[in-house]
Write a protein that holds these residues in place. Structure first.
Motif, PDB file in Angstrom:
ATOM      1  N   ASN A   1      51.115  19.093  55.165  1.00 58.98           N
ATOM      2  CA  ASN A   1      51.393  17.633  54.794  1.00 58.98           C
ATOM      3  C   ASN A   1      52.419  17.104  55.801  1.00 58.98           C
ATOM      4  O   ASN A   1      53.611  17.696  55.950  1.00 58.98           O
ATOM      5  CB  ASN A   1      52.041  17.215  53.394  1.00 58.98           C
ATOM      6  N   ILE A   2      52.047  16.013  56.506  1.00 62.17           N
ATOM      7  CA  ILE A   2      53.065  15.537  57.432  1.00 62.17           C
ATOM      8  C   ILE A   2      53.089  13.933  57.162  1.00 62.17           C
ATOM      9  O   ILE A   2      52.080  13.557  56.733  1.00 62.17           O
ATOM     10  CB  ILE A   2      52.749  15.827  58.968  1.00 62.17           C
ATOM     11  N   SER A   3      54.115  13.488  57.677  1.00 61.89           N
ATOM     12  CA  SER A   3      54.576  11.935  57.659  1.00 61.89           C
ATOM     13  C   SER A   3      53.636  11.035  58.651  1.00 61.89           C
ATOM     14  O   SER A   3      53.300   9.953  58.449  1.00 61.89           O
ATOM     15  CB  SER A   3      55.933  11.692  57.595  1.00 61.89           C
ATOM     16  N   GLY A   4      53.464  11.781  59.831  1.00 64.24           N
ATOM     17  CA  GLY A   4      52.883  11.206  60.964  1.00 64.24           C
ATOM     18  C   GLY A   4      51.432  11.538  61.066  1.00 64.24           C
ATOM     19  O   GLY A   4      50.831  12.000  60.488  1.00 64.24           O
ATOM     20  N   SER A   5      51.100  11.253  62.724  1.00 65.79           N
ATOM     21  CA  SER A   5      49.859  11.773  62.962  1.00 65.79           C
ATOM     22  C   SER A   5      49.909  13.063  63.285  1.00 65.79           C
ATOM     23  O   SER A   5      50.930  13.545  64.265  1.00 65.79           O
ATOM     24  CB  SER A   5      49.468  10.860  64.070  1.00 65.79           C
ATOM     25  N   ALA A   6      48.920  13.776  63.531  1.00 67.07           N
ATOM     26  CA  ALA A   6      48.676  15.447  63.983  1.00 67.07           C
ATOM     27  C   ALA A   6      48.464  15.314  65.454  1.00 67.07           C
ATOM     28  O   ALA A   6      48.818  16.252  66.247  1.00 67.07           O
ATOM     29  CB  ALA A   6      47.413  15.849  63.544  1.00 67.07           C
ATOM     30  N   LEU A   7      48.556  13.885  65.900  1.00 71.10           N
ATOM     31  CA  LEU A   7      48.331  13.799  67.679  1.00 71.10           C
ATOM     32  C   LEU A   7      49.909  13.675  67.972  1.00 71.10           C
ATOM     33  O   LEU A   7      49.923  13.677  69.323  1.00 71.10           O
ATOM     34  CB  LEU A   7      47.572  12.611  67.899  1.00 71.10           C
ATOM     35  N   ASP A   8      50.914  13.517  67.184  1.00 68.96           N
ATOM     36  CA  ASP A   8      52.472  13.227  67.679  1.00 68.96           C
ATOM     37  C   ASP A   8      52.787  14.780  68.099  1.00 68.96           C
ATOM     38  O   ASP A   8      52.689  15.811  67.677  1.00 68.96           O
ATOM     39  CB  ASP A   8      53.296  12.939  66.567  1.00 68.96           C
ATOM     40  N   ASP A   9      53.545  14.699  69.206  1.00 69.79           N
ATOM     41  CA  ASP A   9      54.403  15.793  69.723  1.00 69.79           C
ATOM     42  C   ASP A   9      55.149  16.473  68.490  1.00 69.79           C
ATOM     43  O   ASP A   9      55.108  17.687  68.407  1.00 69.79           O
ATOM     44  CB  ASP A   9      55.075  15.460  71.073  1.00 69.79           C
ATOM     45  N   ASP A  10      55.734  15.765  67.872  1.00 63.20           N
ATOM     46  CA  ASP A  10      56.565  16.155  66.691  1.00 63.20           C
ATOM     47  C   ASP A  10      56.022  16.228  65.503  1.00 63.20           C
ATOM     48  O   ASP A  10      56.653  16.154  64.459  1.00 63.20           O
ATOM     49  CB  ASP A  10      57.880  15.474  66.701  1.00 63.20           C
ATOM     50  N   ALA A  11      54.628  16.375  65.374  1.00 60.25           N
ATOM     51  CA  ALA A  11      53.889  16.492  64.092  1.00 60.25           C
ATOM     52  C   ALA A  11      54.477  17.438  63.009  1.00 60.25           C
ATOM     53  O   ALA A  11      54.841  17.050  61.720  1.00 60.25           O
ATOM     54  CB  ALA A  11      52.454  16.670  64.150  1.00 60.25           C
ATOM     55  N   PHE A  12      54.860  18.635  63.636  1.00 57.88           N
ATOM     56  CA  PHE A  12      55.311  19.739  62.749  1.00 57.88           C
ATOM     57  C   PHE A  12      56.034  20.624  63.605  1.00 57.88           C
ATOM     58  O   PHE A  12      55.695  21.859  63.566  1.00 57.88           O
ATOM     59  CB  PHE A  12      54.214  20.492  61.721  1.00 57.88           C
ATOM     60  N   THR A  13      57.135  20.331  64.009  1.00 57.19           N
ATOM     61  CA  THR A  13      58.168  21.102  64.865  1.00 57.19           C
ATOM     62  C   THR A  13      58.975  22.046  64.017  1.00 57.19           C
ATOM     63  O   THR A  13      59.082  22.027  62.735  1.00 57.19           O
ATOM     64  CB  THR A  13      58.939  20.391  65.529  1.00 57.19           C
ATOM     65  N   ASP A  14      59.704  22.780  64.573  1.00 59.87           N
ATOM     66  CA  ASP A  14      60.793  23.520  63.781  1.00 59.87           C
ATOM     67  C   ASP A  14      61.997  22.743  63.690  1.00 59.87           C
ATOM     68  O   ASP A  14      61.829  21.816  63.917  1.00 59.87           O
ATOM     69  CB  ASP A  14      61.109  24.940  64.599  1.00 59.87           C
ATOM     70  N   GLY A  15      62.994  23.419  62.721  1.00 56.48           N
ATOM     71  CA  GLY A  15      63.952  22.623  62.539  1.00 56.48           C
ATOM     72  C   GLY A  15      64.946  22.166  63.724  1.00 56.48           C
ATOM     73  O   GLY A  15      65.833  21.105  63.625  1.00 56.48           O
ATOM     74  N   TRP A  16      64.769  22.685  65.034  1.00 60.54           N
ATOM     75  CA  TRP A  16      65.438  22.195  65.879  1.00 60.54           C
ATOM     76  C   TRP A  16      64.739  21.323  66.825  1.00 60.54           C
ATOM     77  O   TRP A  16      65.286  20.976  68.022  1.00 60.54           O
ATOM     78  CB  TRP A  16      65.858  23.409  66.772  1.00 60.54           C
TER      79      TRP A  16
END
Length: 500
Positions: free
Chosen positions: A137-152
Motif C-alpha cells: 500500500n502506498i499513498s501516491g502513484s506507482a509511477l512516482d520516483d519515491d513510491a516506495f523508497t527506503d527510509g533514506w
C-alpha cells in the motif's frame, strides 16, 4: 543636613555574558546532534520496516492466522514466482519506462508494456491464479520516483529502473560453497544507507550488511538473501503421502479349486467333515470343478458355472431364469449385498491355453470384463458394475489366492501448481502405484521423477486411474471423486499426510 544614598543596580559583566552564550551554544550543539541521531535512527528503523513489508508482500504474513491455520497470501502464492522488480508488487501492468502511464503512449515511445497474468480460475484443479495486488500500500502513484523508497529516500537514477532506489537482484552467486551456489530462486533486496552509496559505516552502511563474496574473502559484496529458495519453494523429491479409503472390489475368480487340495469339486469341498463338523474347505471360482477360469471353458467341459458363489442353481439350469433371491443373484450388486462373491462369466480366453487377448483368436472369446464378453474397456466395465481383469490372465496358481483375492488397481497422483514462467496452473504426474481394492484405508507415498520445487500457496492434488499414463482425461479415483482437492503448501514445513 542628611544626604540620601542612591540604590545601585548591578548588571552582568561582559565575561559572564560570554560564558552564558558559550554554554547555550554548547547545549544547542548537543541537542542538534542528538536530534540528528534520533532522526537517523528513525530513518534506519523505517528502512527495516519497509524491507519487512516487501518480504511480506512477496511471501505473505506468517503471523496472519485464519481458522487456526497460517493464511496463504502474497505475490508468490498468487503468481508462483518471485517478482522481477518492486513495481510488480504495486501495479499489474505498466511501462518499462515510468514516464508513460498507458499502453498506447508506452508503445508509441518504443517502450515495453509489461503484462502480468489476470486473476482467474483453472477449470480442472479449481485453483485461482494470477495477479491480485497491490501487494504494497502506498499513498501516491506507482509511477512516482519515491513510491516506495527506503527510509533514506534514495531514488532510482532513471525512470526505466523499477525498484525505487533499492538494490534488487536475483540469480546471485553468493559464493562457490554449498548451499550458496548460483541460484535464480533467491532474491536480494538491500538499502544503500544514508549516503545512498554501496559501502560505508554506521548509518551509511548498507542494510542488510554484506556477508558473502564469490570466493568467500573480504570485501564481501552481497548480503544474505531477503528471500532464499527454502522461503518460497517446497521440495517434494521425497514424495507426497495421501490417505485413501479404497473401494471393496469383488474377489478375482482365480482358477476354480478347493482350499482342501484333496477335493476337486464344489460339492465335495463344501461337504461337512464329520471330524470337525465344518466343510472340508472353501470353494474358489465360478466353476463347480477345479481348473476353470471362465464360463465358456467350464460349460464346454460339461461342468456347471455359478456367477455368484451363493447361488443354489448354476447359470445354465433350466430354472435359473425364473430363480430369484435368496436362491439366485444375477447381478454383482445384489450378489455382494448378500455377502456373496461375484464371478460373472469369469475372465480370460474360452481356450484356457491362451494366456492373453492377443493370442485368443479364431472362434475363441476373450473376456477382459466379467460380462458376457462384449465389453472391451475398463470404463464400460465399471459402468456396467462388472469386474475388470485386463488383457492378460492373472496367476492361476492356487498359492496365489492370498495375494490375488482383491482386484488390483494402478493409480497415480497429479499435483497442480503455478508455473514460474507464466504463472498459469500446470501439473506434474507421480509414478504409478498398485493397490488392492480391499475396502481398507491405506497411506500411500506417491513419488515423482525429477520433480521441480513447488511454490508455496494453495496447490491441488487429484488421484487418477493409471492406464499407462496419468493424463487429466483419465478418471479420478475412486469413481465417486468429482474434483481435485486443494492443499496449502507452507515454507520450511513438511507436508502432512493428505486425506483424499
Amino acid at each position: 543636613m542628611n544626604t540620601s544614598s542612591l540604590t545601585q543596580t548591578r548588571g552582568f559583566t561582559l565575561l559572564e555574558m560570554t560564558v552564558v552564550l558559550l554554554l547555550m551554544t554548547l547545549l544547542a550543539s548537543v541537542a542538534i546532534r542528538e536530534t540528528n541521531g534520533l532522526s537517523f535512527q528513525v530513518r534506519y528503523e523505517q528502512t527495516r520496516e519497509r524491507l519487512e513489508r516487501i518480504r511480506e508482500a512477496i511471501l505473505g504474513n506468517p503471523r496472519q492466522i485464519i481458522n487456526g491455520q497460517q493464511a496463504v497470501s502474497g505475490f508468490v502464492a498468487d503468481m508462483g514466482r518471485l517478482p522481477d522488480n518492486l513495481h510488480e508488487l504495486l501495479e499489474q501492468n505498466f511501462c518499462s519506462d515510468r514516464t508513460y502511464s498507458t499502453q498506447a503512449t508506452c508503445e508509441a515511445a518504443g517502450k515495453t508494456w509489461n503484462v502480468q497474468t489476470d486473476w482467474q480460475p483453472h477449470s480442472t484443479s479449481g485453483l485461482w491464479y494470477g495477479w491480485r495486488g497491490p501487494y504494497l500500500n502506498i499513498s501516491g502513484s506507482a509511477l512516482d520516483d519515491d513510491a516506495f523508497t527506503d527510509g533514506w529516500g534514495r531514488l532510482d537514477s532513471d525512470k526505466t529502473d523499477q525498484n525505487y532506489g533499492w538494490r534488487v537482484e536475483d540469480g546471485l552467486e553468493l559464493n562457490t560453497l554449498s548451499p550458496h551456489p548460483t541460484n535464480d530462486k533467491r532474491m536480494v533486496i538491500q538499502s544503500y544507507g544514508k549516503n545512498h552509496e554501496a559501502g560505508g559505516a554506521d548509518y551509511d552502511a548498507d542494510y542488510p550488511s554484506n556477508r558473502y563474496s564469490i570466493d568467500d574473502t573480504t570485501p564481501y559484496t552481497h548480503p544474505a538473501p531477503l528471500i532464499d529458495q527454502e522461503d518460497w519453494l517446497v521440495d517434494i523429491s521425497g514424495g507426497i503421502e495421501v490417505s485413501l479409503l479404497k473401494p471393496n472390489s469383488a474377489a478375482i475368480p482365480i482358477i476354480s479349486f478347493c482350499t482342501d487340495p484333496s477335493k476337486t469339486t464344489k460339492a465335495a469341498c463344501e461337504t461337512e467333515n464329520l471330524d470337525t463338523s465344518l466343510p472340508y474347505g472353501s470353494w474358489i471360482g465360478g466353476c463347480n470343478e477345479s481348473g476353470f477360469i471362465n464360463k465358456d471353458s467350464c460349460t464346454s467341459s460339461s461342468k456347471k458355472w455359478f456367477s455368484c458363489n451363493i447361488n443354489t442353481l448354476d447359470d445354465s439350469d433350466a430354472g435359473f431364469a425364473a430363480c430369484s433371491p435368496p436362491n439366485c443373484y444375477k447381478t454383482k450388486s445384489t450378489c455382494e449385498q448378500a455377502n456373496g462373491v461375484w464371478f460373472g462369466q469369469g475372465y480370460g480366453c474360452s481356450d484356457q491355453a491362451k494366456s492373453s487377448k492377443l493370442n485368443c483368436t479364431g472362434i475363441n472369446v476373450w473376456r477382459s470384463c466379467s460380462d458376457n464378453g462384449t465389453i472391451t474397456t475398463q470404463s464400460a466395465c465399471d459402468a456396467a458394475n462388472e469386474n475388470w481383469y485386463g488383457d492378460n490372465i492373472v496367476l492361476n496358481d492356487i498359492n496365489s489366492v492370498g495375494i490375488r483375492r482383491f482386484r488390483k488397481r494402478d493409480i497415480c497422483l497429479n499435483l497442480f501448481y503455478r508455473k514460474s514462467d507464466t504463472s498459469e496452473v500446470t501439473f506434474i504426474p507421480s509414478k504409478e502405484f498398485q493397490i488392492d481394492e480391499n475396502g481398507a484405508y491405506q497411506t500411500i507415498r506417491f513419488n515423482f521423477t525429477n520433480p521441480p520445487p513447488i511454490p508455496i500457496g494453495k496447490n491441488a492434488i487429484g488421484i487418477y486411474e493409471y492406464d499407462g499414463d496419468c493424463d487429466l482425461d483419465n478418471p479420478l479415483y475412486p469413481a465417486d471423486r468429482q474434483n481435485p482437492i486443494q492443499v496449502d503448501f507452507h515454507p520450511r514445513t513438511g507436508l502432512p499426510v493428505i486425506n483424499w
